[in-house]
Design an enzyme around this catalytic site. Structure first.
Site, PDB file in Angstrom:
ATOM      1  N   ASN A   1      16.007 -36.718  -9.445  1.00 27.37           N
ATOM      2  CA  ASN A   1      14.684 -36.460 -10.015  1.00 27.37           C
ATOM      3  C   ASN A   1      13.759 -37.647  -9.732  1.00 27.37           C
ATOM      4  OD1 ASN A   1      12.435 -36.054 -11.628  1.00 27.37           O
ATOM      5  ND2 ASN A   1      13.593 -34.861 -13.121  1.00 27.37           N
TER       6      ASN A   1
ATOM      7  N   SER B   1      10.429 -36.939  -9.207  1.00 32.17           N
ATOM      8  CA  SER B   1       9.148 -36.256  -9.204  1.00 32.17           C
ATOM      9  C   SER B   1       8.609 -35.900 -10.574  1.00 32.17           C
ATOM     10  CB  SER B   1       9.278 -34.966  -8.390  1.00 32.17           C
ATOM     11  OG  SER B   1      10.230 -34.127  -9.012  1.00 32.17           O
ATOM     12  N   CYS B   2       9.394 -36.095 -11.612  1.00 35.25           N
ATOM     13  CA  CYS B   2       8.931 -35.662 -12.927  1.00 35.25           C
ATOM     14  C   CYS B   2       7.653 -36.421 -13.302  1.00 35.25           C
ATOM     15  CB  CYS B   2      10.018 -35.905 -13.970  1.00 35.25           C
ATOM     16  SG  CYS B   2       9.577 -35.231 -15.561  1.00 35.25           S
TER      17      CYS B   2
ATOM     18  N   ASN C   1       3.482 -28.858 -19.777  1.00 38.08           N
ATOM     19  CA  ASN C   1       4.768 -29.167 -20.390  1.00 38.08           C
ATOM     20  C   ASN C   1       4.949 -30.679 -20.398  1.00 38.08           C
ATOM     21  OD1 ASN C   1       7.608 -29.830 -20.369  1.00 38.08           O
ATOM     22  ND2 ASN C   1       7.586 -29.394 -18.183  1.00 38.08           N
TER      23      ASN C   1
HETATM   24  C1  FMN Z   1       9.902 -27.301 -20.647  1.00 37.82           C
HETATM   25  C2  FMN Z   1      10.246 -27.718 -19.239  1.00 37.82           C
HETATM   26  C3  FMN Z   1      11.169 -28.741 -19.027  1.00 37.82           C
HETATM   27  C4  FMN Z   1      11.498 -29.155 -17.731  1.00 37.82           C
HETATM   28  N1  FMN Z   1      12.419 -30.149 -17.554  1.00 37.82           N
HETATM   29  C5  FMN Z   1      12.753 -30.545 -16.305  1.00 37.82           C
HETATM   30  C6  FMN Z   1      13.736 -31.550 -16.106  1.00 37.82           C
HETATM   31  O1  FMN Z   1      14.326 -32.083 -17.044  1.00 37.82           O
HETATM   32  N2  FMN Z   1      14.019 -31.918 -14.830  1.00 37.82           N
HETATM   33  C7  FMN Z   1      13.408 -31.342 -13.737  1.00 37.82           C
HETATM   34  O2  FMN Z   1      13.725 -31.726 -12.591  1.00 37.82           O
HETATM   35  N3  FMN Z   1      12.480 -30.371 -13.896  1.00 37.82           N
HETATM   36  C8  FMN Z   1      12.145 -29.978 -15.151  1.00 37.82           C
HETATM   37  N4  FMN Z   1      11.214 -28.975 -15.308  1.00 37.82           N
HETATM   38  C9  FMN Z   1      10.581 -28.387 -14.107  1.00 37.82           C
HETATM   39  C10 FMN Z   1      11.267 -27.088 -13.710  1.00 37.82           C
HETATM   40  O3  FMN Z   1      12.590 -27.335 -13.235  1.00 37.82           O
HETATM   41  C11 FMN Z   1      10.494 -26.387 -12.585  1.00 37.82           C
HETATM   42  O4  FMN Z   1      10.444 -27.182 -11.446  1.00 37.82           O
HETATM   43  C12 FMN Z   1       9.088 -26.070 -12.980  1.00 37.82           C
HETATM   44  O5  FMN Z   1       9.056 -25.488 -14.267  1.00 37.82           O
HETATM   45  C13 FMN Z   1       8.405 -25.138 -11.944  1.00 37.82           C
HETATM   46  O6  FMN Z   1       9.086 -23.930 -11.842  1.00 37.82           O
HETATM   47  P1  FMN Z   1       8.516 -22.585 -12.528  1.00 37.82           P
HETATM   48  O7  FMN Z   1       7.204 -22.346 -11.869  1.00 37.82           O
HETATM   49  O8  FMN Z   1       9.548 -21.539 -12.244  1.00 37.82           O
HETATM   50  O9  FMN Z   1       8.379 -22.871 -14.006  1.00 37.82           O
HETATM   51  C14 FMN Z   1      10.884 -28.544 -16.600  1.00 37.82           C
HETATM   52  C15 FMN Z   1       9.960 -27.502 -16.822  1.00 37.82           C
HETATM   53  C16 FMN Z   1       9.641 -27.091 -18.099  1.00 37.82           C
HETATM   54  C17 FMN Z   1       8.630 -25.977 -18.286  1.00 37.82           C
END
Ligand code: FMN
Length: 159
Positions: free
Chosen positions: A136, A138-139, A77
């Site tokens: 945030n 960690s992104c 992603n």
């Molecule tokens: C399309 C997408 C956008 C995301 N945007 C953010 C974001 O803006 N900020 C954030 O802290 N995490 C973001 N994440 C991370 C998710 O919050 C989450 O930590 C990550 O998807 C792992 O969880 P999961 O295994 O349930 O998908 C994003 C994930 C995806 C797939």
């Protein structure tokens, strides 16, 4: 009905189900929909003070290929943080806490390596009534050229 309430760091959740920051937290409308479906809390999509610097691409998924062949073995992603104006986010948070006072709302925020910017965003978002913050740091595809997201989290001195 079974009582699923849980209190975490002073935040009382109707149930322990919280959706992470991402597409389901894009704006007040979709967050409200998740509350209506029963989620105990939502982490909103990460936002910052100046959305004009956020340029998202489409599509937002990159192929991950195997080391030894061309085979696609997964997707990465590459969605950035929210490209919605900061003032819209303040309005959304205010409106959600007014309409859903018992649902937990966590604001996810990200800023540049500037103490005043972090202080401003926390102060102003806190005033909307949100229950907590996700900082945030960690992104992985945050904006490294602006030392945001993982670029900051990897450096304890700036954190
Ligand atoms: C399309 C997408 C956008 C995301 N945007 C953010 C974001 O803006 N900020 C954030 O802290 N995490 C973001 N994440 C991370 C998710 O919050 C989450 O930590 C990550 O998807 C792992 O969880 P999961 O295994 O349930 O998908 C994003 C994930 C995806 C797939």
């Amino acid at each position: 009905m079974t009582d699923l309430t849980i209190t975490v760091n002073g935040m009382k959740f109707e149930n322990p189900f919280l959706l992470g920051s991402g597409p389901p937290g894009t704006n007040a409308k979709v967050i409200a929909r998740s509350y209506d479906l029963g989620w105990g809390g939502m982490v909103a999509k990460t936002f910052s003070l100046d959305a004009s610097k956020v340029i998202n691409t489409a599509p937002r998924y990159a192929k991950v290929r195997a080391r030894t062949s061309d085979e696609v073995i997964g997707f990465q992603n590459i969605e950035l943080i929210s490209d919605r104006p900061y003032q819209d986010w303040l309005d959304d948070c205010r409106q959600l806490k007014k309409n859903y006072p018992t649902k937990m709302l966590i604001a996810s925020v990200m800023e540049e390596y500037k103490k005043e910017a972090w202080q401003q965003i926390i102060r102003e978002v806190q005033e909307t009534g949100v229950d907590g913050f996700e900082l945030n740091l960690s992104c992985p595809h945050g904006l490294p050229e602006r030392k945001m997201g993982m670029a900051m989290g990897e450096n304890p001195d700036i954190v």
